[in-house]
Write a protein that holds these residues in place. Structure first.
Motif, PDB file in Angstrom:
ATOM      1  N   LYS A  59       0.826  -1.214   0.000  1.00  0.00           N
ATOM      2  CA  LYS A  59       0.000   0.000   0.000  1.00  0.00           C
ATOM      3  C   LYS A  59       0.856   1.258   0.000  1.00  0.00           C
ATOM      4  CE  LYS A  59      -2.936   0.181   3.299  1.00  0.00           C
ATOM      5  NZ  LYS A  59      -4.088   0.412   4.202  1.00  0.00           N
ATOM      6  N   LYS A  60       1.900   1.265   0.823  1.00  0.00           N
ATOM      7  CA  LYS A  60       2.794   2.420   0.883  1.00  0.00           C
ATOM      8  C   LYS A  60       3.476   2.651  -0.462  1.00  0.00           C
ATOM      9  CE  LYS A  60       3.967   2.187   5.816  1.00  0.00           C
ATOM     10  NZ  LYS A  60       5.072   1.928   6.780  1.00  0.00           N
ATOM     11  N   GLU A  61       3.929   1.578  -1.047  1.00  0.00           N
ATOM     12  CA  GLU A  61       4.620   1.700  -2.332  1.00  0.00           C
ATOM     13  C   GLU A  61       3.667   2.195  -3.427  1.00  0.00           C
ATOM     14  OE1 GLU A  61       6.654  -1.093  -5.658  1.00  0.00           O
ATOM     15  OE2 GLU A  61       6.906  -1.759  -3.583  1.00  0.00           O
ATOM     16  N   LYS A  62       2.436   1.686  -3.407  1.00  0.00           N
ATOM     17  CA  LYS A  62       1.439   2.116  -4.392  1.00  0.00           C
ATOM     18  C   LYS A  62       1.168   3.620  -4.253  1.00  0.00           C
ATOM     19  CE  LYS A  62      -1.943   1.522  -7.458  1.00  0.00           C
ATOM     20  NZ  LYS A  62      -2.641   2.810  -7.420  1.00  0.00           N
ATOM     21  N   ALA A  63       1.123   4.113  -3.017  1.00  0.00           N
ATOM     22  CA  ALA A  63       0.897   5.538  -2.771  1.00  0.00           C
ATOM     23  C   ALA A  63       2.047   6.370  -3.330  1.00  0.00           C
ATOM     24  CB  ALA A  63       0.733   5.794  -1.279  1.00  0.00           C
ATOM     25  N   ILE A  64       3.272   5.874  -3.163  1.00  0.00           N
ATOM     26  CA  ILE A  64       4.441   6.572  -3.703  1.00  0.00           C
ATOM     27  C   ILE A  64       4.396   6.586  -5.230  1.00  0.00           C
ATOM     28  CG2 ILE A  64       6.947   6.431  -4.001  1.00  0.00           C
ATOM     29  CD1 ILE A  64       7.129   5.485  -1.097  1.00  0.00           C
TER      30      ILE A  64
END
Length: 220
Positions: A59-64
């Motif tokens: 999820k964090k990577e997708k947001a980035i």
């Protein structure tokens, strides 16, 4: 030595032999299978523990990634910074996936012991259930191997993508090609994951049926 003392000694040895025989009584096939299946559950604890942290990292990577796409190349310095953050997340995902896979391999090692037990039951229905359970679980391990292979491919492609973002003169066509490649990989991951989850559900159902038929209680 008197006859009375000698008789007492022999009686004592016989009592010990009976006690020892009771302590070393051979387990039934049902008990052996139970031990194997419960050890499999223990072996997969680490696998279970990786699921939520892995999901959070994704999820964090997708947001980035979404942020980078919104910025455009005019914010090059920010894109480089975000790409480096994303690369760290990819490495962390790799670590968790490796832990997950090692847990599954340990599970498979434990479960392989069921092969010598599954045809030893007196009850034909138990033998049938045990064989179905064994075949389903082996397919599940194969499905996870496929998932692991595709996921590792995705991680490599993710890293390549974020390195591309850091190239100020990157041709747009190359970037689009890499994104399309990633999308195809994640489709395969989704399919492999769906297959793995389906086989996990089938295995658990067969395991519960086996326990019920054998009169066993699951501790998990």
């Amino acid at each position: 030595m008197s006859f009375i003392k000698n008789s007492s000694f022999i009686f004592f040895i016989l009592v010990l032999a009976v006690i020892f025989a009771g302590c070393t009584k051979e387990k039934t096939p049902e008990e052996k299978m139970y031990t194997v299946l419960e050890k499999v559950v223990t072996a997969e604890k680490v696998f279970e523990e990786q699921q939520n942290p892995l999901f959070e990292l994704e999820k964090k990577e997708k947001a980035i990634y979404d942020h980078i796409i919104e910025l455009g190349m005019k914010e090059y310095d920010q894109i480089v910074k975000l790409s480096d953050e994303a690369l760290l997340l990819v490495d962390q995902r790799k670590e968790l996936m490796d832990k997950e896979t090692n847990s599954i391999k340990l599970s498979e090692k434990e479960f392989s012991k069921a092969k010598k037990i599954k045809d030893k039951f007196e009850d034909p229905s138990l033998t049938k259930l045990a064989n179905e359970m064994y075949e389903t679980m082996m397919k599940r391990y194969e499905a996870h191997e496929e998932l692991f292979t595709e996921y590792n491919e995705a991680l490599k492609n993710d890293k390549a993508l974020y390195e591309m973002f850091k190239n100020k003169n990157l041709p747009l066509d190359d970037l689009e090609a890499q994104v399309n490649k990633l999308n195809e990989t994640y489709k395969r991951i989704s399919n492999a994951n769906e297959k793995f989850n389906m086989l996990t559900e089938q295995y658990n159902d067969k395991k519960l049926s086996f326990y019920k038929q054998a009169g066993l209680n699951s501790s998990n």
